[in-house]
Design a protein around this motif. Structure first.
Motif, PDB file in Angstrom:
ATOM      1  N   UNK A 264     -23.128 -16.279   3.180  1.00 50.34           N
ATOM      2  CA  UNK A 264     -23.669 -15.469   4.657  1.00 50.34           C
ATOM      3  C   UNK A 264     -24.423 -16.849   5.336  1.00 50.34           C
ATOM      4  N   UNK A 265     -25.569 -16.851   3.450  1.00 53.48           N
ATOM      5  CA  UNK A 265     -26.684 -17.936   3.512  1.00 53.48           C
ATOM      6  C   UNK A 265     -26.184 -19.522   4.357  1.00 53.48           C
ATOM      7  N   UNK A 266     -24.936 -19.998   3.846  1.00 50.05           N
ATOM      8  CA  UNK A 266     -24.720 -21.213   4.589  1.00 50.05           C
ATOM      9  C   UNK A 266     -24.434 -20.798   5.973  1.00 50.05           C
ATOM     10  N   UNK A 267     -23.800 -19.388   6.360  1.00 51.42           N
ATOM     11  CA  UNK A 267     -23.452 -19.779   7.727  1.00 51.42           C
ATOM     12  C   UNK A 267     -24.850 -19.082   8.623  1.00 51.42           C
ATOM     13  N   UNK A 268     -26.261 -18.628   7.544  1.00 51.25           N
ATOM     14  CA  UNK A 268     -27.166 -18.663   8.256  1.00 51.25           C
ATOM     15  C   UNK A 268     -27.948 -19.726   8.890  1.00 51.25           C
ATOM     16  N   UNK A 269     -27.727 -21.240   7.564  1.00 52.66           N
ATOM     17  CA  UNK A 269     -28.269 -22.213   7.941  1.00 52.66           C
ATOM     18  C   UNK A 269     -27.115 -23.248   9.619  1.00 52.66           C
ATOM     19  N   UNK A 270     -26.251 -23.176   8.797  1.00 55.35           N
ATOM     20  CA  UNK A 270     -25.429 -23.234  10.194  1.00 55.35           C
ATOM     21  C   UNK A 270     -25.714 -23.556  11.084  1.00 55.35           C
ATOM     22  N   UNK A 271     -25.619 -22.139  11.429  1.00 52.57           N
ATOM     23  CA  UNK A 271     -26.467 -21.288  13.214  1.00 52.57           C
ATOM     24  C   UNK A 271     -28.169 -21.928  13.488  1.00 52.57           C
ATOM     25  N   UNK A 272     -28.596 -21.769  12.599  1.00 51.81           N
ATOM     26  CA  UNK A 272     -30.172 -22.245  12.780  1.00 51.81           C
ATOM     27  C   UNK A 272     -30.028 -23.438  13.356  1.00 51.81           C
ATOM     28  N   UNK A 273     -29.261 -24.225  12.698  1.00 52.17           N
ATOM     29  CA  UNK A 273     -29.240 -26.165  13.011  1.00 52.17           C
ATOM     30  C   UNK A 273     -28.560 -26.124  14.191  1.00 52.17           C
ATOM     31  N   UNK A 274     -27.478 -25.481  14.190  1.00 49.66           N
ATOM     32  CA  UNK A 274     -27.191 -25.338  15.497  1.00 49.66           C
ATOM     33  C   UNK A 274     -28.143 -25.102  16.607  1.00 49.66           C
ATOM     34  N   UNK A 275     -28.750 -23.759  16.897  1.00 51.88           N
ATOM     35  CA  UNK A 275     -29.157 -23.872  17.609  1.00 51.88           C
ATOM     36  C   UNK A 275     -30.993 -24.580  17.400  1.00 51.88           C
ATOM     37  N   UNK A 276     -30.863 -25.028  17.144  1.00 54.61           N
ATOM     38  CA  UNK A 276     -32.442 -26.032  16.675  1.00 54.61           C
ATOM     39  C   UNK A 276     -31.923 -27.502  17.906  1.00 54.61           C
ATOM     40  N   UNK A 277     -31.054 -28.095  17.305  1.00 53.79           N
ATOM     41  CA  UNK A 277     -30.172 -28.909  17.823  1.00 53.79           C
ATOM     42  C   UNK A 277     -30.031 -28.755  19.448  1.00 53.79           C
ATOM     43  N   UNK A 278     -28.935 -27.999  19.689  1.00 50.38           N
ATOM     44  CA  UNK A 278     -28.723 -27.373  20.961  1.00 50.38           C
ATOM     45  C   UNK A 278     -30.429 -27.593  22.271  1.00 50.38           C
ATOM     46  N   UNK A 279     -30.839 -26.197  21.434  1.00 51.28           N
ATOM     47  CA  UNK A 279     -32.116 -26.051  22.234  1.00 51.28           C
ATOM     48  C   UNK A 279     -33.525 -27.699  22.177  1.00 51.28           C
ATOM     49  N   UNK A 280     -33.331 -28.375  21.128  1.00 43.70           N
ATOM     50  CA  UNK A 280     -33.561 -29.661  21.329  1.00 43.70           C
ATOM     51  C   UNK A 280     -32.775 -30.859  22.460  1.00 43.70           C
ATOM     52  N   UNK A 281     -31.834 -30.897  22.520  1.00 43.97           N
ATOM     53  CA  UNK A 281     -30.976 -31.666  23.248  1.00 43.97           C
ATOM     54  C   UNK A 281     -31.141 -30.900  24.903  1.00 43.97           C
TER      55      UNK A 281
ATOM     56  N   UNK B 194     -36.518 -18.653  13.639  1.00 43.13           N
ATOM     57  CA  UNK B 194     -34.829 -18.988  12.385  1.00 43.13           C
ATOM     58  C   UNK B 194     -35.643 -19.664  11.196  1.00 43.13           C
ATOM     59  N   UNK B 195     -36.516 -21.137  11.364  1.00 43.03           N
ATOM     60  CA  UNK B 195     -36.908 -21.774   9.939  1.00 43.03           C
ATOM     61  C   UNK B 195     -37.610 -21.260   9.268  1.00 43.03           C
ATOM     62  N   UNK B 196     -38.547 -19.836  10.017  1.00 42.42           N
ATOM     63  CA  UNK B 196     -39.308 -18.670   8.386  1.00 42.42           C
ATOM     64  C   UNK B 196     -37.772 -18.426   7.438  1.00 42.42           C
ATOM     65  N   UNK B 197     -37.172 -17.450   8.562  1.00 44.28           N
ATOM     66  CA  UNK B 197     -36.133 -16.978   7.750  1.00 44.28           C
ATOM     67  C   UNK B 197     -35.832 -17.715   6.141  1.00 44.28           C
ATOM     68  N   UNK B 198     -35.072 -19.169   7.540  1.00 49.27           N
ATOM     69  CA  UNK B 198     -34.520 -20.447   6.588  1.00 49.27           C
ATOM     70  C   UNK B 198     -35.182 -20.379   5.335  1.00 49.27           C
ATOM     71  N   UNK B 199     -36.750 -20.652   5.937  1.00 52.84           N
ATOM     72  CA  UNK B 199     -37.035 -21.259   4.377  1.00 52.84           C
ATOM     73  C   UNK B 199     -37.558 -19.666   3.408  1.00 52.84           C
ATOM     74  N   UNK B 200     -37.819 -18.905   3.789  1.00 53.02           N
ATOM     75  CA  UNK B 200     -37.640 -17.941   2.791  1.00 53.02           C
ATOM     76  C   UNK B 200     -36.052 -17.309   2.187  1.00 53.02           C
ATOM     77  N   UNK B 201     -34.949 -17.423   2.946  1.00 53.73           N
ATOM     78  CA  UNK B 201     -33.764 -17.836   1.685  1.00 53.73           C
ATOM     79  C   UNK B 201     -33.475 -19.101   0.487  1.00 53.73           C
ATOM     80  N   UNK B 202     -34.466 -19.939   1.078  1.00 50.44           N
ATOM     81  CA  UNK B 202     -34.653 -21.320   0.209  1.00 50.44           C
ATOM     82  C   UNK B 202     -34.849 -21.041  -0.925  1.00 50.44           C
ATOM     83  N   UNK B 203     -36.292 -20.729  -0.447  1.00 53.10           N
ATOM     84  CA  UNK B 203     -37.243 -20.492  -1.588  1.00 53.10           C
ATOM     85  C   UNK B 203     -36.849 -19.247  -2.719  1.00 53.10           C
ATOM     86  N   UNK B 204     -35.885 -18.115  -2.295  1.00 48.18           N
ATOM     87  CA  UNK B 204     -35.875 -17.579  -2.887  1.00 48.18           C
ATOM     88  C   UNK B 204     -34.498 -18.257  -3.978  1.00 48.18           C
TER      89      UNK B 204
END
Length: 90
Positions: free
Chosen positions: A29-46, A65-75
């Motif tokens: 599930x983490x890969x789906x969360x990371x993909x969603x985070x990247x999509x959200x950030x890119x569309x919000x910036x565009x 989203x970035x905080x949760x992603x960093x926590x998952x990566x650090x785990x």
């Protein structure tokens, strides 16, 4: 740009990326969360909303989203960093 166009673009990208991840066979599930985070950030910036309230909401959501992603990566990285070093014999 309108917020409606931003949301529709996010939904379209999420459908395409999640379908591809499912097709490839990703079960973590983490890969789906990371993909969603990247999509959200890119569309919000565009599609940067001009409304001040929407910008604040976007910044808060991106921060969460970035905080949760960093926590998952650090785990995942923590056990790798805590392994004792191997000995090399010359």
């Amino acid at each position: 740009m309108s917020v409606r166009l931003m949301v529709l673009t996010q939904l379209l990208l999420i459908m395409v990326v999640f379908s591809f991840l499912y097709y490839v066979g990703v079960t973590n599930v983490n890969y789906y969360f990371f993909a969603y985070t990247i999509i959200y950030i890119l569309t919000a910036m565009i599609f940067n909303p001009t409304n001040r309230r929407m910008r604040i909401i976007n910044v808060l959501v991106m921060g969460i989203l970035i905080t949760v992603s960093l926590i998952l990566i650090s785990i995942y990285i923590y056990p790798i960093l805590m392994k004792p070093p191997t000995q090399y014999y010359a």
